[in-house]
Scaffold this active site. Structure first.
Site: not given
Length: 566
Positions: A442, A468
């Site tokens: 992420e 994210s």
């Protein structure tokens, strides 16, 4: 009962003796044995309180006539793992969690399973295990964190990541940054916005394996404890009725979950996790289904990182049942889909307690007419990529700019913090896909720093990695094929024009076919093998993000426990 195979008959005398060694009585052993999969640990704020959730689950199981047997699995905090080598282990941990829970439930012949996750990879990992083992199962999470307060404003973890960018430009001083560190995450629970963990916990309600309120009841409330007790009772009812995960995890359930995801503007990581759960359940869920449903589903809820509200606000407005009510009214979901608790999704929606707080828009007056996630295709991503369209500034819905290319997140972040990215640029981060990373990290730091520096309305970020749920801006991830698999993203050079169009659903790389062929002839896609044995195995087996990044190279993978005679 499944547990009869370890506790009935003369040949099972040794097995019974081992159970008695744990302190069980004959009366307890005679009852259904319920595995309680607890992901408690002291490293993750979303999990530090899960012992109390497990205690409540076990009380509910005992009250309903079962014998709970608790075991543990791992959990990684993506926020703590963010921005360094630790993030390479986050997505692979989903498979470890699924494997470990499946192994425990089958090896010990549990009759049913209560799953206690909270954060990002634990929820899909446990759902995958439930689908594979196919024993009656109920999921109850630890619940969302409350939002923090700073300077009279609601704040959350996203605020801190963006504060790094504000500090870099001199707009935020050391003292205020330090104060934010203490206020943004005020206590236990999964981070307060509609990030990946809370998105998946909400969708577990719609998939039919979690009770209403699972995704939104705050972690710190007595309601969360009562929900856990109810989950203990619900698993016993599911065993009595022989309701199993694969009875519930149908294509209708997944389509309902995607529609809800679109309506609430959930995390782009659901485009990885829902196909992975579907794969474990034997359901085909192509990437294009997400876009098909997005076109037909109104966007109704604008939570952080896209808007000012947090999970406690959605809960106060009626939670997921209230969202489902609007979607039923609009004809966007199949209300007849079953729930593990014996009701239908339409019945869940009918029992809503909706408050007119303005958090949930009506389907007749939505925030927008189409859902919050968009699948893009084009010459840079022929097999697809994903963007959280609800978190993109209007001026960035169409954008063409020169590429700034980086092999890996760290180099890109150095350039951003060093002032090397200009308005109009398209930051390209490659070799961060499932194989190339490996682990498909992420990238909340680059997106947050860009936002904190005021560049999220003029700079796009494109990667074969992922983002994210807290990311916002024109952050386009999951580019397939990835660079390590020979995708076009491996051939992009500084200055190449890249054009994105969210309305048309395209991501184009504007170079001639001639030039592309020249670059293909001279480009090699080899990357140094990671030092970690786990990551080497993962890179060898993992499939593309467009198919959920499941381990698909092994012929046995995806066959469920019951399919192989366990």
């Amino acid at each position: 009962m499944h547990s009869d195979r370890v506790k009935q008959g003369i040949a099972r005398a040794p097995h019974r003796s081992l159970f008695f060694a744990t302190g069980l009585t004959r009366a307890e052993l005679a009852r259904p044995l319920i595995g309680v999969a607890n992901s408690f640990n002291e490293a993750v704020p979303g999990h530090v309180h899960l012992r109390s959730i497990a205690d409540a689950v076990k009380a509910g199981v005992r009250a309903a006539g079962g014998t709970p047997i608790e075991f543990n699995t791992i959990a990684i905090c993506d926020g703590i793992a963010m921005g360094h080598e630790g993030m390479r282990f986050s997505l692979p941990s989903r498979e470890l969690i699924a494997d470990s829970v499946e192994a425990m439930v089958v090896a010990h012949a549990f009759d049913g399973l209560v799953l206690i996750p909270n954060c990002d990879k634990v929820v899909p990992g446990m759902l995958m295990a439930a689908a594979r083992a196919n024993r009656p199962a109920v999921l109850v999470s630890g619940g969302p964190m409350m939002a923090g307060t700073h300077g009279g404003q609601s704040v959350d973890l996203k605020t801190l990541f963006e504060a790094v960018g504000q500090h870099g430009t001199g707009d935020l001083g050391d003292e205020e940054l330090a104060a934010l560190e203490l206020s943004a995450c005020p206590g236990c629970g999964s981070c307060a916005g509609l990030f990946t963990a809370n998105t998946m916990n909400c969708l577990a309600e719609v998939l039919g394996l979690a009770l209403p309120g699972n995704g939104t009841i705050p972690a710190v409330t007595a309601d969360r404890i009562r929900l856990a007790k109810a989950a203990g009772g619900a698993i016993m009812a599911a065993i009595a009725a022989d309701r199993r995960p694969r009875d519930v995890l149908t294509i209708q359930a997944f389509r309902n979950a995607i529609a809800t995801d679109m309506a609430i503007g959930g995390s782009t990581n659901t485009v990885l996790h829902l196909p992975a759960v579907a794969h474990a359940a034997g359901v085909c869920l192509p990437l294009d289904v997400f876009d098909e449903i997005s076109v037909a589903t109104p966007y109704l809820v604008k939570l952080s990182p896209s808007g000012p509200h947090h999970m406690e606000d959605l809960h106060a407005a009626g939670g997921i049942p209230a969202v489902l009510h609007e979607l039923v009214q609009a004809g966007c979901i199949d209300g007849g889909a079953p729930h593990i608790a014996g009701m239908t999704i339409a019945e869940v929606a009918a029992e809503r307690s909706q408050e007119p707080t303005g958090v949930i828009h009506s389907s007749a007056d939505p925030i927008s007419r189409r859902g919050g996630i968009r699948i893009l295709r084009g010459s840079l991503a022929p097999d697809g990529c994903v963007v959280k369209a609800s978190a993109v500034c209007p001026e960035m819905r169409q954008h063409t700019g020169p590429a700034r290319v980086f092999d890996g997140e760290e180099r890109a972040l150095d350039a951003i913090l060093g002032g090397g990215i200009q308005p109009g640029d398209v930051v390209v981060i490659r070799y961060e896909g499932p194989k190339g990373g490996p682990g498909m990290r992420e990238m909340l730091l680059p997106t947050s720093v860009l936002a904190g520096m005021g560049l999220d309305d003029s700079v796009a970020l494109v990667t074969d990695g992922r983002f994210s749920g807290a990311s916002r801006g024109a952050a386009i991830g999951h580019v397939c094929p990835e660079a390590a698999a020979g995708g076009a993203i491996a051939l992009v050079e500084d200055g190449d024009l890249i054009a994105l169009d969210l309305d048309q659903g395209t991501l184009e790389w504007r170079v001639s076919l001639d030039e592309r062929e020249k670059r293909e002839a001279r480009t090699h896609h080899t990357r140094p093998a990671p030092a970690s044995a786990l990551l080497r195995r993962y890179a060898a087996l993992v499939g593309p993000a467009s198919r959920g990044a499941v381990l698909e190279s092994s012929e046995q993978f995806g066959r469920r426990s019951e399919d192989i005679g366990s």
